[in-house]
Design a protein around this motif. Structure first.
Motif, short mmCIF file in Angstrom:
data_model
loop_
_atom_site.label_atom_id
_atom_site.label_comp_id
_atom_site.label_asym_id
_atom_site.label_seq_id
_atom_site.Cartn_x
_atom_site.Cartn_y
_atom_site.Cartn_z
N ALA A 167 -37.90 -40.66 -3.76
CA ALA A 167 -39.41 -42.28 -4.46
C ALA A 167 -38.06 -42.56 -5.71
O ALA A 167 -38.73 -42.72 -6.55
CB ALA A 167 -40.38 -42.27 -3.89
N ARG A 168 -37.61 -41.59 -6.21
CA ARG A 168 -37.78 -41.16 -7.88
C ARG A 168 -36.44 -42.31 -7.71
O ARG A 168 -36.63 -43.13 -8.92
CB ARG A 168 -37.48 -39.90 -7.83
N GLY A 169 -35.52 -42.26 -7.01
CA GLY A 169 -34.63 -43.30 -6.95
C GLY A 169 -33.24 -42.37 -8.33
O GLY A 169 -32.90 -41.47 -7.61
N GLU A 170 -32.99 -43.51 -8.93
CA GLU A 170 -32.29 -44.08 -9.60
C GLU A 170 -32.72 -43.44 -11.74
O GLU A 170 -31.94 -43.26 -12.51
CB GLU A 170 -31.72 -45.01 -10.33
N ARG A 171 -33.92 -43.20 -11.18
CA ARG A 171 -35.71 -42.48 -12.87
C ARG A 171 -34.40 -41.14 -12.97
O ARG A 171 -34.37 -40.38 -11.56
CB ARG A 171 -36.64 -42.78 -12.05
N SER A 172 -34.15 -40.54 -14.38
CA SER A 172 -34.47 -39.28 -14.17
C SER A 172 -35.60 -38.38 -14.03
O SER A 172 -36.49 -38.70 -13.94
CB SER A 172 -33.81 -39.47 -15.72
N MET A 173 -34.83 -37.14 -14.12
CA MET A 173 -36.37 -36.28 -13.91
C MET A 173 -37.22 -36.48 -14.83
O MET A 173 -38.34 -36.43 -15.19
CB MET A 173 -35.91 -35.00 -13.49
N VAL A 174 -36.00 -36.44 -16.62
CA VAL A 174 -36.87 -36.08 -17.66
C VAL A 174 -38.00 -37.31 -17.94
O VAL A 174 -38.88 -37.67 -18.73
CB VAL A 174 -35.91 -36.39 -18.49
N GLU A 175 -37.20 -38.95 -17.13
CA GLU A 175 -38.54 -39.40 -17.54
C GLU A 175 -38.86 -39.65 -17.13
O GLU A 175 -40.81 -39.72 -17.20
CB GLU A 175 -37.68 -41.10 -17.27
N VAL A 176 -39.48 -39.58 -15.66
CA VAL A 176 -40.60 -39.32 -14.54
C VAL A 176 -41.72 -37.87 -14.82
O VAL A 176 -42.46 -37.93 -14.59
CB VAL A 176 -40.60 -39.07 -13.31
N ALA A 177 -40.90 -37.14 -15.39
CA ALA A 177 -41.84 -35.81 -15.51
C ALA A 177 -42.90 -36.44 -17.06
O ALA A 177 -43.53 -35.83 -17.35
CB ALA A 177 -41.19 -35.03 -16.30
#
Length: 85
Positions: free
Chosen positions: A24-34
């Motif tokens: 579901a996170r797709g192309e978004r970075s882990m940093v951005e989502v976190a």
């Protein structure tokens, strides 16, 4: 108090949850989502890799909100029995 060991279904549920969140996170970075969820990147990484098979509810809710996925979808995608059905 000693916590009882996790069952195989609980471990599998954690792995499935991690896979669902990663997809579901797709192309978004882990940093951005976190950052959007208000958690550390390491926490997100551990959950996505199934290393935290029973993450706190509010942590999962924060991640779900950050990636725009309803909790109901995560619950459905994290059920171990779906692999055998």
């Amino acid at each position: 108090m000693v916590r009882p060991p996790l069952s195989e279904d609980e471990k599998l549920r954690g792995e499935l949850l991690g896979e669902a969140l990663r997809a579901a996170r797709g192309e978004r970075s882990m940093v951005e989502v976190a950052a959007a969820a208000g958690i550390s990147v390491e926490t997100l990484r551990k959950i996505e890799r199934g290393r935290v098979p029973t993450p706190a509810f509010f942590t999962v809710a924060a991640i779900a909100g950050a990636i725009g996925v309803p909790l109901e979808d995560l619950i459905r995608r994290s059920r171990p029995h779906r692999l055998t059905a």
